[in-house]
Design an enzyme around this catalytic site. Structure first.
Site, PDB file in Angstrom:
ATOM      1  NE  ARG A 109      -4.129  -1.740   0.069  1.00 15.78           N
ATOM      2  CZ  ARG A 109      -4.159  -2.995  -0.409  1.00 15.78           C
ATOM      3  NH1 ARG A 109      -3.097  -3.505  -1.018  1.00 15.78           N
ATOM      4  NH2 ARG A 109      -5.253  -3.718  -0.303  1.00 15.78           N
TER       5      ARG A 109
ATOM      6  CB  SER B 217      -9.046  -1.320   3.575  1.00 14.37           C
ATOM      7  OG  SER B 217      -9.361  -2.598   3.104  1.00 14.37           O
TER       8      SER B 217
ATOM      9  CD  GLU C 158      -6.044   1.132   1.619  1.00 14.44           C
ATOM     10  OE1 GLU C 158      -5.922  -0.021   2.028  1.00 14.44           O
ATOM     11  OE2 GLU C 158      -6.802   1.465   0.697  1.00 14.44           O
TER      12      GLU C 158
END
Ligand code: FAD
Ligand code: EPU
Length: 335
Positions: free
Chosen positions: A161, A235, A331
């Site tokens: 990520r 998410s 995130e």
């Protein structure tokens, strides 16, 4: 190219947060991007599909919506094809284009919202594949000197990520295109458990890339909320990476805690599980809350403010830290 004043960004973020951008413009080629950037003195926000953003306040600056479209075959042989894709192409449409033409590599990344240009930003990933596995180059325009730079896969410094565009080069570039290396002789990747299970349920023994894509779409649709119906950004937190000692401490109390061994002796813990264990799953406060099927996803049921969702994320971080001693990292990009 029209620069609009005081534009609502509600249609441009999948959380559906109603904030105003002082200035807003849509661009469809590099010349237009250069022209906008060379005349701009305001803070800048580059918008793709708005599916990884949380607006906590109005944006006092220029929001620039990227609509750069292009599909170019760069190189091709019997086994591989290199495709250069404009940053404003919709990610899932690109995946469907690859499946239709028999180009393997992105089928596990089916149904991820957003644009191709944002895919390297956080190295999108799902179901055993990360986009770094298929990216060869990223072309980007420097926001200040307007030079075009080509980043090789290595120069992108991809990790879970993350990429150079979220770290040392954060805020420095407008990504204009991404080049992918795809395989013409399909080798499907069904190693991620849930895919095999779904293929069995569908009674498919020798899956094609289309079968894998359909399986991924089915699994995703069964637990992730559709942003067209319930506002969300997927998410909200990353899965935390913890030491073996930390993992063993959690397993001593919760032997079923989902965790995944990583290189260098560390472990990835399922943040959704940690949040669920703190009692947040399905919690609703006014018009926002934690999704009932996936605790990693925060949702806007309609009229929530970004600041309310942000405060909820702070409470979640606090309670996971106090119960497990793990500090979750967001995130989603906060603005
Ligand atoms: P945006 O949200 O518009 O932008 C994200 C960031 O990138 C911002 O900081 C923006 O300024 C910057 N940016 C965007 N385009 C450019 C550009 N051309 N140049 C420079 N900077 C740019 N992600 C995963 O990794 N895996 C998943 O499985 C996944 N599932 C999701 C499911 C749902 C239901 C939702 C809503 C989101 C999910 N996401 C997932 C997150 C999201 O889809 C990805 O991060 C996606 O790549 C974001 O693309 P976007 O175009 O919407 O980016
Ligand atoms: N889990 C729970 N409770 C929950 C949610 C999950 O116990 O409320 C458990 C599940 O049972 C499973 C484990 O946690 O054992 C992992 O869950 P899941 O397979 O749903 O994946 P995830 O780790 O929650 C990650 C990505 C997703 C990606 C999926 C599939 C991150 C932060 N998220 O989710 O990406 O689609 O794996 O590969 O890495 C995104 O980034 O926006 C995103 C949706």
């Amino acid at each position: 190219m029209e620069i609009k004043k005081n534009t609502s960004l509600k249609p441009f973020n999948t959380f559906g947060i109603d904030v105003i951008a002082t200035s807003f413009v849509e661009v469809k080629n590099i010349q237009e991007v250069k022209s906008v950037l060379s005349n701009n003195k305001q803070p800048l926000l580059i918008l793709g599909g708005g599916s990884n953003l949380l607006f906590t306040t109005d944006f006092d600056g220029l929001a620039i919506k990227n609509n750069l479209k292009e599909i170019t075959v760069v190189e091709e042989n019997d086994s591989e094809i290199y495709l250069k894709i404009g940053a404003g192409e919709v990610w899932h449409e690109f995946v469907l284009y690859c499946i239709k033409n028999g180009y393997a590599g992105v089928e596990n990344l089916s149904l991820i919202p957003g644009n191709v240009g944002a895919s390297p930003m956080q190295n999108i990933g799902a179901y055993g594949v990360e986009v770094k596995d298929v990216i060869t180059e990223v072309e980007a325009l420097h926001l200040k000197d307007l030079s075009l730079r080509t980043f090789t896969n290595e120069a992108c410094e991809f990790s879970y990520r993350s990429s150079v565009f979220k770290t040392s080069e954060k805020g420095n570039y407008f990504i204009t295109s991404v080049t992918f290396k795809l395989n013409k002789q399909a080798k499907v990747n069904t190693s991620y458990g849930a895919i095999d299970g779904e293929l069995k349920r569908l009674e498919i023994e020798s899956p094609t890339i289309k079968d894998v894509s359909n399986a991924v779409i089915n699994i995703r649709s069964s637990k992730l909320p559709d942003p067209k119906k319930i506002g969300n950004s997927g998410s909200f937190f990353k899965n935390p990476i913890i030491s073996e000692g930390q993992k063993n401490k959690i397993l001593a109390n919760y032997p079923d805690a989902p965790n995944y061994s990583q290189p260098n002796g560390v472990f990835k813990m399922a943040a959704g599980w940690l949040i669920e264990k703190c009692g947040w799953k399905g919690k609703r406060i006014d018009d926002y809350g934690v999704h009932e099927l996936q605790a990693l996803v925060l949702v806007n049921y309609g009229g929530a403010k970004g600041s309310e969702i942000y405060s909820l994320s702070e409470k979640i971080i606090e309670s996971v830290n106090s119960k497990f001693g793990i500090i979750l990292e967001r995130e989603v990009n906060i603005l």
